[in-house]
Motif scaffolding. Structure first.
Motif, PDB file in Angstrom:
ATOM      1  N   UNK A 258      -5.556   9.120  12.967  1.00  0.00           N
ATOM      2  CA  UNK A 258      -6.859   8.424  12.531  1.00  0.00           C
ATOM      3  C   UNK A 258      -6.997   7.447  11.284  1.00  0.00           C
ATOM      4  N   UNK A 259      -8.100   7.029  11.181  1.00  0.00           N
ATOM      5  CA  UNK A 259      -8.373   6.141  10.151  1.00  0.00           C
ATOM      6  C   UNK A 259      -9.951   6.154   9.545  1.00  0.00           C
TER       7      UNK A 259
ATOM      8  N   UNK B 295      -0.514   0.435  -4.622  1.00  0.00           N
ATOM      9  CA  UNK B 295       0.181   1.215  -3.643  1.00  0.00           C
ATOM     10  C   UNK B 295      -0.805   1.659  -2.656  1.00  0.00           C
ATOM     11  N   UNK B 296      -1.896   2.140  -2.873  1.00  0.00           N
ATOM     12  CA  UNK B 296      -2.995   2.754  -1.783  1.00  0.00           C
ATOM     13  C   UNK B 296      -3.735   1.592  -1.241  1.00  0.00           C
ATOM     14  N   UNK B 297      -3.937   0.550  -1.834  1.00  0.00           N
ATOM     15  CA  UNK B 297      -4.845  -0.627  -1.566  1.00  0.00           C
ATOM     16  C   UNK B 297      -3.782  -1.245  -0.527  1.00  0.00           C
ATOM     17  N   UNK B 298      -2.606  -1.230  -0.593  1.00  0.00           N
ATOM     18  CA  UNK B 298      -1.795  -2.081   0.302  1.00  0.00           C
ATOM     19  C   UNK B 298      -1.445  -1.102   1.607  1.00  0.00           C
ATOM     20  N   UNK B 299      -1.630   0.092   1.311  1.00  0.00           N
ATOM     21  CA  UNK B 299      -1.481   1.309   2.678  1.00  0.00           C
ATOM     22  C   UNK B 299      -2.859   0.831   3.348  1.00  0.00           C
ATOM     23  N   UNK B 300      -4.001   0.609   2.756  1.00  0.00           N
ATOM     24  CA  UNK B 300      -5.273   0.370   3.597  1.00  0.00           C
ATOM     25  C   UNK B 300      -4.921  -0.972   4.274  1.00  0.00           C
TER      26      UNK B 300
ATOM     27  N   UNK C 126      -8.155  -6.942  -0.164  1.00  0.00           N
ATOM     28  CA  UNK C 126      -8.444  -5.560  -0.612  1.00  0.00           C
ATOM     29  C   UNK C 126      -7.264  -4.992  -1.247  1.00  0.00           C
ATOM     30  N   UNK C 127      -6.191  -5.645  -1.446  1.00  0.00           N
ATOM     31  CA  UNK C 127      -5.060  -5.273  -2.195  1.00  0.00           C
ATOM     32  C   UNK C 127      -4.891  -5.924  -3.429  1.00  0.00           C
TER      33      UNK C 127
ATOM     34  N   UNK D 299      -9.478   7.471   0.065  1.00  0.00           N
ATOM     35  CA  UNK D 299     -10.764   6.585   0.693  1.00  0.00           C
ATOM     36  C   UNK D 299     -10.932   5.557  -0.272  1.00  0.00           C
ATOM     37  N   UNK D 300     -11.583   4.328   0.519  1.00  0.00           N
ATOM     38  CA  UNK D 300     -11.991   3.103  -0.290  1.00  0.00           C
ATOM     39  C   UNK D 300     -13.527   3.258  -0.402  1.00  0.00           C
TER      40      UNK D 300
END
Length: 158
Positions: free
Chosen positions: A21-22, A102-107, A135-136, A50-51
């Motif tokens: 999911x997302x 790292x998390x922004x790149x995952x988004x 976003x990243x 979460x963003x």
């Protein structure tokens, strides 16, 4: 008459639901009523991230009381198949620059993998005509991490 209970999912099943999911819903504690809002998320196998835009009621509620309930669901159009998981825990805001990157790149990867509309950028503090990679590269949103999970309820249809 016998009441039929919805079966539980095991950890592997609800981890798969979360991984695939997302979109989630987060319920915050309001002054009188809960406040529920949808959030995109990414899952690293251990934590949900979460963003959150840097404005709005959710930010005030997060600062006042970071304890939340998170719900993720998947169902067919006619509801013949459904699964959902709810988790109670608390949110922390990421501050480490490397971890945030790292998390922004995952988004960015998740949005591309699910072929989501660029219109989703507006919910993340960006204009839809901007590249998703913004976003990243920019910090127009906060990153919240669900931690301290104390209760997980994961159910599926028969």
């Amino acid at each position: 008459m016998e009441i039929v209970k919805i079966p539980n999912m095991d950890k592997a099943e609800y981890d798969k639901l979360i991984e695939e999911g997302f979109l989630s819903r987060i319920a915050f504690q309001g002054a009188k009523y809960p406040y529920i809002a949808p959030f995109l998320y990414v899952f690293d196998g251990k934590f949900l991230y979460f963003l959150a835009t840097k404005y709005g009621r959710k930010n005030d509620l997060f600062r006042q009381h970071p304890y939340v309930s998170v719900e993720i669901e998947k169902y067919s159009g006619d509801l013949s198949c459904y699964t959902f998981v709810t988790m109670q825990g608390y949110l922390v805001q990421l501050e480490d620059a490397i971890e945030k990157k790292i998390i922004r790149e995952k988004f960015v990867t998740m949005i591309k993998a699910h072929n989501l509309s660029k219109n989703i950028l507006a919910a993340l503090g960006h204009k839809p005509e901007e590249p998703i990679e913004a976003i990243a590269s920019e910090e127009r949103s906060n990153i919240w991490k669900l931690t301290g999970v104390t209760d997980i309820v994961a159910l599926k249809n028969l």
